[in-house]
Design an enzyme around this catalytic site. Structure first.
Site, short mmCIF file in Angstrom:
data_model
loop_
_atom_site.label_atom_id
_atom_site.label_comp_id
_atom_site.label_asym_id
_atom_site.label_seq_id
_atom_site.Cartn_x
_atom_site.Cartn_y
_atom_site.Cartn_z
N SER A 259 0.85 -1.19 0.00
CA SER A 259 0.00 0.00 0.00
C SER A 259 0.88 1.24 0.00
O SER A 259 2.08 1.16 0.28
CB SER A 259 -0.89 0.01 1.23
OG SER A 259 -0.11 0.26 2.39
N LYS A 260 0.25 2.37 -0.29
CA LYS A 260 0.98 3.63 -0.29
C LYS A 260 1.62 3.88 1.08
O LYS A 260 2.75 4.30 1.19
CB LYS A 260 0.01 4.77 -0.60
CG LYS A 260 0.12 5.24 -2.04
CD LYS A 260 -0.38 6.66 -2.17
CE LYS A 260 -0.10 7.15 -3.58
NZ LYS A 260 -1.28 7.42 -4.34
N ARG A 261 0.82 3.61 2.11
CA ARG A 261 1.27 3.84 3.47
C ARG A 261 2.49 2.98 3.79
O ARG A 261 3.48 3.45 4.33
CB ARG A 261 0.12 3.51 4.43
CG ARG A 261 0.08 4.35 5.68
CD ARG A 261 -1.13 3.95 6.52
NE ARG A 261 -0.78 2.80 7.35
CZ ARG A 261 -0.71 2.87 8.69
NH1 ARG A 261 -0.97 3.99 9.29
NH2 ARG A 261 -0.38 1.80 9.39
N SER A 264 5.74 4.24 2.22
CA SER A 264 6.46 5.34 2.85
C SER A 264 7.02 4.93 4.21
O SER A 264 8.01 5.50 4.66
CB SER A 264 5.57 6.58 2.96
OG SER A 264 4.23 6.21 3.16
#
Length: 500
Positions: A259-261, A264
């Site tokens: 996921s994007k989260r 990062s």
RNA sequence: GCCCCCAUCGUCUAGCGGCCCAGGACGUGGCCCUCUCAAGGCCAAAACAGGGGUUCGAUUCCCCUUGGGGGCACCA
């Protein structure tokens, strides 16, 4: 299949500037590049910026920088131009409209005046009825005359592809073979938005055709719309390029996409899926290239070390693997270490320098050139050089007193050992590996210490750390004066024991 | 719900009917080397998802199940 090379290919990497440049993009671009270089063809960079809502201004620059860093360059593109310019789709709006019109006139596409609100309502209904979520065909039934009149009158509309109602379409992927889909499950997809800009499906097919693309190597997220692309190409009667859909990357656990989260958050663990971060983390482009090249491709059952030129020579579409691949960062470390060790020393020094300087050290060539060979087998990333060798560029080191105490020794014994070592070293004309090691070994034996005990004390005294490059080589780099000064300091540090 | 794709050690993979009681790499464990840490060398544990077929013979071919992934936008 004769795709492995003899004919020069024209291939392209066509990212949309909507975010950061990811490993997957790097790999797709790499494979395209490799095939172009291998066959003596052309590699084209095309920016698919038809969605102004998701447009990120900095994205294109990061993309260009990241790709160039990897060593991937292109023959045609927005920054270098080329015979099929422009290479930014936002600048090709009229071209797509013209082709969309051609389909409308040919009865293969139609104007649709349905509002977003109505479409959402239809979808909701379909969801409730557990039906396929497809356009209900309202405007498809409009007469061309009426459609033209309403469009003329300025009524907002999109252009939809008129997918055949019956039969099926078979498209072919190089890795998966024929894929047949019933036309009734292929949507009347939107080709041109109401703002007049084309959607990917039309724009990409038109550009691939106009730019003479022979092989479309892209991510497998396009597999589900592949039949639509086949329909568009056939509606125009074009020659189809070879399609290759690359596997997706899964998260390290192998369970699902990242996921994007999560992406990062990875940075906190010293890794990243973003090329730019990897560079800043001290990974070599050679290491990253080697690593990603092997995620979904293989050469044989034993060779894994590849440079970019190796890959240009050995890459082959036939050896691509369609299954998803989990990202394995420890393998990146392995490849990075391998490439660090295979770099010529002066080249490694050149690359390490910015990391040392970035950590605040003043780096002189003399020291750097002596230090680099000492750390070459000891660092995994260029950034590791800071912890491993930063002390070489420090005027003074600050060892923790408790670390200066030798194994199974008291502070007093340790201080005494340091004093004796000082005397030995002070009596030596020069301090280097040859002159120093034996006298110190003799000293250890004389004092009833193991070499490890004595060397451990000296290592911490001289380098300020318990893990360092080899002691004698390090002392040689640091120089006799500073070495003696630092060893002399041991007694002081040990005589004022830390508050226990 | 519908459509499509995928399926070998924990992970990346080799294998395209017999060479495979499955090979390599990372990681893991052990040993060697050794002034720390690495690097290097040697060894070990570790997989064909399940069930049906086809075949003299299936990891390899077909089907089903299961699992995983992608998609079903006026995003790419």
């Amino acid at each position: 299949m004769s795709d492995n090379g003899l004919q020069p290919v024209r291939v392209r990497f066509a990212p949309s500037p909507t975010g950061r440049t990811h490993l997957g993009s790097g790999r797709t671009a790499l494979y395209n590049y490799l095939l172009a270089r291998q066959t003596g063809g052309q590699f084209i960079l095309r920016i698919e910026d038809t969605d102004q809502k998701r447009f990120v201004p900095e994205a294109e620059q990061e993309l260009v920088d990241s790709l160039r860093w990897l060593g991937v360059d292109w023959d045609e593109g927005p920054d270098v131009g080329g015979p099929y310019a422009p290479y930014r789709q936002s600048e090709r709006k009229e071209i797509y409209q013209q082709y969309a019109q051609q389909l409308v006139h040919g009865g293969q596409a139609y104007y649709c005046f349905c509002t977003a609100a109505r479409l959402a309502e239809v979808r909701k209904q379909q969801q409730a009825n557990k039906e396929p979520l497809l356009y209900d065909g309202t405007c498809r039934r409009l007469s061309t005359a009426e459609a033209a009149r309403r469009a003329e009158a300025g009524e907002p509309h999109v252009v939809r592809f008129k997918t055949p109602r019956d039969g099926s379409i078979t498209v072919s992927d190089l890795l998966r073979g024929d894929i047949t889909v019933e036309n009734r499950v292929v949507d009347d997809f939107i080709l041109v938005k109401s703002d007049g800009l084309a959607l990917y499906h039309l724009a990409a097919m038109v550009d691939d055709q106009l730019m003479g693309i022979t092989h479309v190597i892209r991510g497998s997220e396009w597999l589900s719309t592949f039949p639509l692309h086949g329909h568009i190409i056939r509606a125009f009667g074009w020659q189809e390029p070879v399609f290759v859909h690359l596997s997706v990357f899964l998260r390290p656990s192998g369970k699902g996409k990242m996921s994007k989260r999560e992406s990062s958050q990875l940075l906190q663990d010293g890794v990243s899926v973003f090329l730019k971060d990897l560079r800043e983390l001290g990974y070599l482009p050679e290491g990253v290239v080697n690593w990603i090249s092997l995620m979904g491709w293989s050469y044989d059952d034993r060779t894994e070390f590849f440079t970019l030129p190796d890959l240009v020579e050995k890459f082959s579409l036939q050896k691509l693997n369609p299954s998803p691949a989990a990202i394995n960062f420890t393998k990146l470390d392995h490849f990075n270490g391998l490439h660090i060790r295979s770099l010529p020393v002066d080249e490694l020094a050149r690359r390490v320098r910015p990391f040392l300087e970035g950590a605040g050290y003043t780096v002189d060539d003399g020291t750097l050139n002596q230090v680099t060979p000492l750390i070459q087998t000891r660092i995994v990333t260029l950034a590791d050089s800071v912890a491993m060798a930063g002390f070489f560029f420090e005027e003074h080191v600050h060892p923790e007193p408790e670390q200066l105490v030798g194994k199974k020794m008291t502070p007093q014994e340790s201080a005494q050992a340091a004093r004796r070592a000082y005397q030995v070293l002070d009596g030596l004309p020069v301090i280097d590996h040859e002159t120093t090691e034996q006298p110190l070994r003799d000293l250890a034996e004389e004092m009833g210490l193991s070499a490890g005990q004595l060397f451990g004390i000296l290592r911490v005294a001289v380098t300020g750390q318990s893990v360092s490059p080899p002691l004698f080589e390090s002392m040689a780099v640091i120089g006799k004066d500073k070495v003696l000064e630092r060893i002399a300091n041991v007694a002081t540090l040990l005589s004022s024991p830390p508050t226990a």
